[in-house]
Design a protein around this motif. Structure first.
Motif, short mmCIF file in Angstrom:
data_model
loop_
_atom_site.label_atom_id
_atom_site.label_comp_id
_atom_site.label_asym_id
_atom_site.label_seq_id
_atom_site.Cartn_x
_atom_site.Cartn_y
_atom_site.Cartn_z
N HIS A 413 0.76 -1.22 0.04
CA HIS A 413 0.08 -0.10 -0.04
C HIS A 413 0.86 1.15 0.08
O HIS A 413 2.13 1.10 0.25
N ASP A 414 0.24 2.31 -0.27
CA ASP A 414 1.00 3.53 -0.50
C ASP A 414 2.16 3.86 0.75
O ASP A 414 3.00 4.60 0.46
N ALA A 415 1.46 3.88 2.03
CA ALA A 415 2.15 4.21 3.04
C ALA A 415 3.70 3.39 2.91
O ALA A 415 4.58 3.72 3.62
N ARG A 416 3.77 2.21 2.38
CA ARG A 416 5.05 1.25 2.16
C ARG A 416 6.04 1.70 1.08
O ARG A 416 7.04 1.48 0.96
N LEU A 417 5.32 2.57 0.02
CA LEU A 417 6.03 2.92 -0.97
C LEU A 417 7.27 3.78 -0.48
O LEU A 417 6.94 4.88 0.38
N SER A 418 8.34 4.00 -1.12
CA SER A 418 9.32 4.84 -0.93
C SER A 418 8.97 6.41 -1.14
O SER A 418 8.15 6.67 -2.13
N ALA A 419 9.08 7.10 -0.20
CA ALA A 419 8.57 8.69 -0.49
C ALA A 419 9.32 9.15 -1.75
O ALA A 419 8.81 10.05 -2.48
N ASP A 420 10.29 8.76 -1.91
CA ASP A 420 11.11 9.15 -3.29
C ASP A 420 10.28 9.16 -4.35
O ASP A 420 10.40 9.84 -5.55
N ASN A 421 9.39 8.08 -4.61
CA ASN A 421 8.61 8.10 -5.82
C ASN A 421 7.42 8.98 -5.94
O ASN A 421 7.38 9.56 -6.92
#
Length: 570
Positions: A413-421
């Motif tokens: 889910h979004d919370a686990r995506l790297s913030a760099d994305n």
């Protein structure tokens, strides 16, 4: 004898029958074929890793009338393959070159499967890209190479180039068929994924050493099978060894000056030199010289060694060039760590569309990737601002499907995506279409109208503007559980997302103009004796087209094989 720069060369530092430049599919195929024919062979590779762009690819080969088609109940012939190619490519490539490919690709495949570790099987449902053309087949020409156990390479495993998706989407590798099956994400797909994961986890030696998956697939598996074949035959491969100049005996190529460990060496090649050095995707100056703007080297998914060496070497002795404005186009995007990834499949799934900076669609998103980029450039040239463009999708799409390297939301889910994305601008999220338009800087009214119009027709499975989902190709990477059109569904569930896409490529198509024997030609049409080229070092045998998945590798291997057969026919 003299070098291309006019320096006299007398005593060679090394003498072989066949000198090959480039350790990708073309180069290593040509080396194996020449060795089987009794030649002494040397392969030189300018990079510190072998594999080239082939190692970053899907490893698929497009082979008409191949002997594995009987396994999947496909009937084909070389004449049908030629008819398809001729109808698609026209007169831009000589009929003799097209016929050589149609008639000898299957011969190459049988040769390689008999005399090397290369092993291919026909993909029954991976269709040619243009079903309206005579000679079209709905499956069987695109072929998947077999998995390969990395540890079989021994120490050579340390210098193989691995694919650009390595370790991004899954911890384990998948074949083309497995990847297509996993995309469906039904019960059968989950069972397949579990089986592959268990195989990966239970590879105790690999896990203890924290190694990558020992089971290679796709392009890396093809490269590994070729490298082991070189190793079995004791064919030397010199890494970090570029070709600086060609050496001439009169007007004929008889060897080359290579740079090894910082010093030049003259390698004499009694039967000739094969250039399999790739295209010029990473040569920004050459791209700006030959190709349409905006262009550069930052959007390509090719290996870094694709800097136009063959073009430079060939031009220095009067070789003709072809298709310099063309490339194996594919939408691409740059992830925060700098890698450039080709967007092949994510653009076909339902619940998505692609817009330019006016907020409008400009093409059938699910069409062949080369055609999509051509449409992207056409939109840009009309002043619509399509570089970059944006893949827009909703929460349903985000939950169900991978988009490039980004796992489905149900997995990550979004919370686990790297913030760099998000911080890099690669991925944008908003609670409404209007807000998304504002964040992207596109026309909000147009984007809202585009999505509204698209949704209205998508609910009925229709796309009156671009006929998305009307062909087998459009539906191959779509979701068969979605009806009536597996490539179409409305974007109606917030939040909404956008992925920035550039007009990228898998490599360029321009290179040395060759005849049906892969011999390099001069501008007056005469043959430069002793010089051969294959793969993206040569002007594409496929012309400014993309007949089907694997046309790059299929033609590279076929003309490298033909080159060796011709060079050793005396």
């Amino acid at each position: 004898m003299r070098s291309a720069q006019g320096m006299t060369k007398k005593n060679p530092d090394k003498v072989v029958d066949w000198l090959v430049a480039g350790a990708g599919a073309a180069g290593m195929t040509g080396a194996i074929a020449a060795h089987q024919l009794g030649g002494s062979v040397l392969v030189v590779e300018k990079e510190s890793l072998y594999g080239g762009t082939t190692a970053k690819s899907g490893g698929v080969a497009w082979i008409p009338a191949n002997h594995r088609q009987a396994d999947v109940d496909v009937q084909d012939s070389a004449e049908e393959g030629y008819a398809y190619l001729k109808s698609l490519i026209g007169d831009s490539v000589s009929p003799s070159r097209l016929r050589a490919y149609a008639e000898r690709a299957s011969e190459m495949l049988q040769f390689m499967m008999q005399h090397s570790h290369v092993h291919y099987s026909a993909l029954p449902h991976y269709m040619d890209y243009y079903e309206a053309k005579p000679g079209y087949k709905s499956g069987g020409r695109s072929m998947d190479n077999a998995p390969f156990q990395l540890r079989r390479l021994g120490a050579e495993a340390d210098t193989i180039r691995l694919g650009h998706y390595d370790g991004l989407l899954l911890p384990f590798n998948v074949t083309v068929e497995e990847g297509q099956r996993l995309q469906v994400m039904d019960a059968g797909a989950y069972l397949l994924g579990l089986r592959l994961l268990l195989r990966y986890i239970t590879d105790i030696p690999g896990r203890l050493r924290r190694q990558r998956d020992n089971r290679l697939t796709l392009g890396p598996a093809l490269i590994a099978s070729l490298r082991l074949s070189l190793k079995d035959r004791a064919i030397p491969l010199w890494l970090d060894t570029p070709i600086d100049e060609l050496v001439l005996d009169g007007e004929n190529v008889c060897g080359a000056i290579v740079k090894r460990e910082g010093r030049p060496l003259y390698v004499k090649a009694r039967h000739g030199v094969l250039l399999g050095t790739g295209g010029f995707s990473h040569n920004a100056a050459m791209r700006q010289r030959f190709q349409q703007a905006p262009i550069g080297s930052e959007w390509t998914a090719a290996a870094p060694g694709a800097t136009g060496d063959a073009v430079r070497l060939g031009e220095s002795i009067g070789a003709d060039l072809g298709f310099m404005g063309s490339a194996w186009w594919s939408p691409s995007y740059r992830i925060p760590d700098g890698r450039v990834l080709a967007l092949i499949s994510g653009k076909s799934n339902p619940g998505s569309l692609i817009v330019n900076q006016q907020g409008k669609r400009f093409a059938n998103e699910a069409q062949p990737y080369e055609d999509f980029v051509k449409a992207q450039y056409a939109s840009e040239q009309r002043g619509e601002g399509a570089v970059p463009c944006y893949l827009v999708f909703d929460a349903t799409y985000r939950s169900k499907y991978a988009v490039g390297h980004i796992k489905p939301g149900k997995v990550e889910h979004d919370a686990r995506l790297s913030a760099d994305n998000f911080e890099s601008g690669l991925l944008t999220r908003a609670d409404s279409i209007t807000e998304l338009a504002g964040k992207l800087g596109v026309n909000a009214a147009n984007l809202d109208a585009t999505v509204t119009h698209f949704n209205y027709h998508a609910r009925a499975g229709e796309d009156p503007e671009f006929e998305r989902g009307a062909t087998l190709h459009d539906r191959y990477y779509a979701d068969p559980s979605v009806t009536p059109n597996p490539s179409l569904a409305p974007l109606d569930k917030p939040p909404f997302y956008a992925l920035r896409c550039e007009p990228g490529d898998l490599d360029t198509k321009g290179g040395l103009l060759c005849d049906e024997y892969a011999r390099v030609l001069r501008k007056d049409g005469s043959v430069i004796t002793g010089l051969y080229a294959a793969g993206n070092a040569s002007a594409a045998a496929m012309g400014d087209t993309y007949p089907g998945a694997g046309a790059t590798i299929g033609s590279a291997m076929t003309f490298a094989y033909i080159a060796a057969q011709h060079a050793f026919s005396d």
